[in-house]
Design an enzyme around this catalytic site. Structure first.
Site: not given
Ligand code: PLP
Length: 430
Positions: A23, A151, A245, A274
């Protein structure tokens, strides 16, 4: 510390020209900070500075860095079985983890497919949903319903269900498979719009995919459990699969151990990643309900799920995840999240009313200050470092997602830094 500094300079200068960062506009971005080590909620830089970490490495390091229980489990595993391929071979850590994850899930979410990143877990969930229909001879259900502000990752399948207009993959609009995007059904109007879409297109749709309760990287937006119940009802009404998600929300980040538990809604497929390994090793999982798994259970070899990442169910990562689950069992993580919530509420409250602040909101261990806009993200990030905090705003959002084990004083230093720096920004000094 001088020798360390020059040591770091050597490897930094020699290696940096070969790196491509995430990014990041490599031409204009400031150079990243060189990290020597981590402990608790601290990031120690090679120049000796120590930062309080407000992000917990994209909210993975929920027990703080370098937790000895996870370290010891990984070391033991390294000595006996670091990795074996998962084709034709299995091992204790993966099976134990699958059993424990299934036990944490609501309803009959009980079949665990491991992968090595959140994006891949989303790809697997989408593939499962598509093939669920294909295995029943239904070839029209090729599309998904996804939500504005959502996202789901950076691989192409996941990009295609990420908000195509406001999301970070906007450049690829028109290049990806086209799915249906609507607003989350948070009110009558958006609920009607979703119903209308499903009424018209249900036979083309494999399922709905949503980040439950918190839309994370799309803007840290929170919404209520009733919305998820509406989604479950809509999916049931039209016979569609519902994918949650929980890569962001899972393992206590949003308050409950999983958002689906808070909402009392059982999705058909759930993705986790995560914080699964407590922020130590890459691992994710896609977990399916019995009816999904049953659609693949067949004498026909073409009905098998044709997916198998090389490092799926990596034994070191599974050992770390089992150790992380031990910590959730033994230590009062969800109470810590509650205390963090209260501290974030109080600590960020002075931001309310500042000229550039649009909203201040807290859910679980997520604290958000939304600004009207941020012109120079890099400058703002650097200001936080000057204040001794690692806080990384994106878009128009300044957020904190600290480790659940962060000390009360450390957390005050983080919220004080946010109040101070956002104050400077509001006063036009940044
Ligand atoms: C909700 C959600 N899904 C998927 C992903 C992608 O996970 P990864 O970065 O591990 O591929 C993320 C990462 O931020 C996420 O927040």
């Amino acid at each position: 510390m001088e020798w360390k500094r020059s040591g770091a300079a050597d490897w930094y200068a020699a290696g940096f020209g070969h790196l491509w960062l995430p990014y990041t506009q490599m031409k204009t971005a400031r150079q990243p900070l060189a990290v020597a080590r981590t402990h608790g909620s601290r990031i120690v830089l090679t120049d000796g500075r120590e930062l309080i970490d407000g992000i917990a490495s994209w909210w993975t390091a929920c027990h703080g860095y370098s937790h000895p229980h996870i370290g010891a489990a990984v070391e033991r595993q390294l000595a006996s079985l670091p990795h074996v391929m998962f084709g034709g071979l299995v091992h204790e850590q993966a099976l134990t983890l699958a059993r424990r994850l299934a036990a944490l899930m609501p309803g009959d979410l009980g079949r665990v497919f491991f992968s090595e990143s959140g994006s891949v877990a989303v790809e697997v969930a989408m593939k499962m949903a598509l093939q669920y229909w294909l295995n029943q001879g239904i070839r029209t259900r090729k599309r998904f319903v996804a939500f504005r502000g959502g996202y789901h990752g950076d691989t192409t399948g996941a990009m295609a269900v990420t908000d195509p207009a406001a999301g970070m993959h906007v450049l690829f609009r028109g290049f990806l498979p086209e799915h249906f995007f609507v607003d989350l059904p948070t009110n009558e109007e958006s609920t009607a719009a979703l119903s209308q879409l499903l009424e018209r297109h249900a036979t083309e749709i494999a399922g709905l995919i949503v980040e439950p309760l918190v839309q994370g990287a799309g803007g840290m937006r929170f919404y209520d459990a009733e919305t998820l119940r509406r989604l479950r009802a809509a999916a049931d009404r039209y016979g569609l699969l519902l994918i949650f998600d929980e890569i962001f929300t899972g393992f206590g980040r949003a308050g409950a151990i999983f958002a689906c538990a808070e909402a009392g809604v059982v999705p058909d497929i759930i993705t986790v990643g995560k914080a699964l390994t407590g922020g130590t090793l890459p691992l994710a999982a896609t977990i399916a309900r019995r009816n999904i798994f049953d659609a693949f259970w067949s004498d026909d070899p073409t009905h098998a799920l044709m997916h198998g990442p090389t490092f799926m169910a990596n034994a070191l990562a599974c050992a770390a995840a089992n150790a992380s689950l031990d910590l959730f069992e033994r230590e009062p993580r969800l109470q810590q999240v509650k205390a963090i919530s209260a501290a974030l509420e109080g600590g960020l409250a002075p931001c309310r009313g500042l000229a550039e602040v649009k909203d201040v909101r807290v859910k679980g261990a997520i604290g958000v200050v939304e600004l009207a806009r941020i012109d120079d993200l890099d400058r703002l990030r650097a200001r936080f470092v000057e204040e001794g905090a690692f806080i990384r705003p994106f878009g128009s959002i300044v957020y904190l997602t600290p480790a659940f084990t962060i000390g009360a004083e450390e957390l005050v230093r983080l919220t004080d830094a946010v109040v101070k720096v956002v104050g400077e920004l509001s006063a036009g000094r940044i």
